[in-house]
Design an enzyme around this catalytic site. Structure first.
Site, PDB file in Angstrom:
ATOM      1  N   GLU A 135       0.845  -1.348  -0.170  1.00  0.00           N
ATOM      2  CA  GLU A 135       0.123   0.430   0.228  1.00  0.00           C
ATOM      3  C   GLU A 135       0.982   1.481  -0.061  1.00  0.00           C
ATOM      4  O   GLU A 135       1.662   1.322   0.795  1.00  0.00           O
ATOM      5  CB  GLU A 135      -0.575   0.179   0.860  1.00  0.00           C
ATOM      6  N   GLU A 140      -2.625  11.742   2.990  1.00  0.00           N
ATOM      7  CA  GLU A 140      -3.346  10.692   3.907  1.00  0.00           C
ATOM      8  C   GLU A 140      -3.214  12.210   5.419  1.00  0.00           C
ATOM      9  O   GLU A 140      -1.715  12.248   5.751  1.00  0.00           O
ATOM     10  CB  GLU A 140      -3.061   9.947   4.454  1.00  0.00           C
TER      11      GLU A 140
END
Ligand SMILES: *[C@@H]1O[C@H](CO)[C@@H](O)[C@H](O)[C@H]1NC(C)=O
Ligand SMILES: *[C@@H]1O[C@H](CO)[C@@H](O)[C@H](O)[C@H]1NC(C)=O
Ligand SMILES: *[C@@H]1O[C@H](CO)[C@@H](O)[C@H](O)[C@H]1NC(C)=O
Ligand SMILES: *[C@@H]1O[C@H](CO)[C@@H](O)[C@H](O)[C@H]1NC(C)=O
Ligand SMILES: *[C@@H]1O[C@H](CO)[C@@H](O)[C@H](O)[C@H]1NC(C)=O
Ligand SMILES: *[C@@H]1O[C@H](CO)[C@@H](O)[C@H](O)[C@H]1NC(C)=O
Ligand SMILES: *[C@@H]1O[C@H](CO)[C@@H](O)[C@H](O)[C@H]1NC(C)=O
Length: 386
Positions: A135, A140
């Site tokens: 990932e 974020e």
């Protein structure tokens, strides 16, 4: 020191300058054509949202284009959840139909990203089977923070070099070095952007900017360029990362064999609320006061909870960009199952287990989209295969 740098860049430059071809430019009114809407509860991060189908999101005004022609992806800010303690605020999670293989450059230009107390947006990527296929989190953070974080998650054996190592060639600050999903509650190997214009209100205040991710033989690099400092070749059909400044984050192959730990990645945009990161009391209290869950029912808390995106461009040197998902044909994911979202109950995480993950990249979609790409050149898909 200086000499070393010069030597290094002369080695790095040719490889970075690999021949990249535009595979997809998601933009304007056709932006959503090649994405899959994941609807249902946010089982993976236990966020207090209800992800909508494409038609629901359209009718609720959660997706679309604005007067400037930019793409909007937002959380509902008109519905009151008063009196409903389990209210899930309508929101959006989309996964790209086409995956991004090693040998690719991803560019995302936005003028605004979601922020506000309880708000947790992400622009990220993951392989079909988490955490085995890796990932990559490009954008974020949560709540009222103004610095972005870049993070990898993987199986055991992929590291960011330790702070102080000569392998550290980035402008960001190393927060953690072990990408293994079982270390420190799956916090991942995190690099924090030094710019307070890289996330949230700071990002919006400068008219946003560009995030870029380059994944090749040398490792994974990410950059942030705020509006006004975007290299001239970024929006062109021939971007050349070799000419860009030092990346914000860099995970070199020397400490993470990315071809081992990362498979072709599905691109994801989502906005959740509270959950196991934004809502973790010790995280929430860093920039907000009170309890995260007290905010969910009041729509006026979500006026800034939107992405406004100019485009997402994906370049790759591979002719397999669109068909690469076929390799994951048997991906029996970590237990896809019961929930409406196609995911099981995410009993995610210890203390601060940031995100947990959805595994969904049906192999058939890759094949289908490849076929569509060939039939519909109007979508501006110039994959190497064409
Ligand atoms: C993208 O995938 C979804 C299903 O996951 C499909 O409904 C849609 O037609 C696909 N879009 C394109 C352009 O292939
Ligand atoms: C594409 O990039 C990958 C990763 O850097 C590299 O292994 C491969 O040799 C490149 N292929 C071509 C055709 O340039
Ligand atoms: C992608 O679309 C944006 C917005 O329309 C445009 O500015 C940009 O130049 C395009 N990129 C490429 C490589 O065509
Ligand atoms: C990196 O991983 C690839 C794929 O698993 C493997 O073929 C290669 O030998 C590995 N390289 C090193 C240096 O371990
Ligand atoms: C919802 O937020 C948008 C900005 O995303 C704002 O323009 C609009 O006025 C808000 N709606 C309400 C009802 O407050
Ligand atoms: C996320 O969803 C997938 C599907 O349920 C599930 O297998 C995985 O365990 C969930 N993530 C976690 C880790 O909570
Ligand atoms: C890490 O991944 C493994 C599967 O390989 C899973 O069993 C475990 O729950 C994950 N840990 C966390 C903290 O998500």
């Amino acid at each position: 020191m200086f000499k070393k740098l010069v030597l290094l860049s002369s080695i790095v430059a040719p490889a970075l300058g690999q021949s990249l071809k535009l595979a997809n430019n998601y933009t304007g009114s056709t932006f959503f054509d090649r994405w899959t809407f994941q609807n249902g509860i946010d089982a993976n991060t236990t966020g207090n949202v209800l992800f909508q189908t494409q038609s629901q999101a359209t009718s609720l005004g959660l997706i679309g284009t604005n007067a400037a022609g930019n793409v909007i992806i937002k959380v509902d800010n008109t519905t009151s959840g008063a009196g409903n303690p389990t209210f899930g605020r309508p929101s959006v999670k989309i996964l790209s139909n086409d995956s991004v293989p090693m040998g690719s450059l991803v560019i995302m230009d936005a003028v605004h990203m979601p922020f506000g107390c309880s708000v947790w947006p992400a622009f990220w990527m993951q392989g079909p089977n988490w955490p085995n296929d890796g990932e990559i989190d490009i954008v974020e953070n949560v709540n009222l923070v103004t610095t972005n974080r870049y993070t990898l998650h993987s199986l055991n054996g992929c590291m960011h070099p330790p702070a102080g190592s000569s392998l550290v060639q980035e402008t960001g600050q190393v927060i953690s070095t072990d990408c293994f999903n079982q270390t420190n509650g799956d916090e991942g190997c995190i690099v924090q952007d030094p710019s307070t214009n890289s996330y949230g209100k700071g990002f919006a205040s400068v008219g946003g900017g560009v995030f870029a991710m380059l994944w090749n033989d040398e490792g994974i690099r990410t950059w942030f360029f705020q509006r006004g400092s975007i290299p001239a070749d970024v929006p062109t059909s021939n971007p050349n990362p070799a000419g860009w400044p030092t990346p914000t984050a860099f995970w070199p192959t020397a400490t993470c064999n990315t071809s081992q730990f990362f498979s072709p990645q599905t691109i994801i945009f989502d906005i959740t609320i509270c959950g196991n990161f934004a809502g973790a009391p010790q995280v929430f209290s860093e920039t907000c006061s009170g309890n995260c869950l007290d905010l969910v029912q009041d729509p006026t808390n979500y006026d800034d909870a939107y992405f406004e995106i100019k485009y997402v461009a994906v370049f790759t040197n591979s002719s397999e960009a669109s068909s690469s998902t076929t390799s994951g044909s048997s991906s029996t994911s970590t237990g896809s199952g019961s929930s409406p979202s196609g995911s099981g109950s995410g009993s995610s995480s210890a203390a601060l287990g940031f995100k947990s993950y959805l595994t969904l990249t049906p192999s058939s979609i890759g094949v289908l989209s490849m076929a569509v790409a060939i039939v519909l050149p109007a979508l501006a898909v110039f994959s190497g295969a064409l």
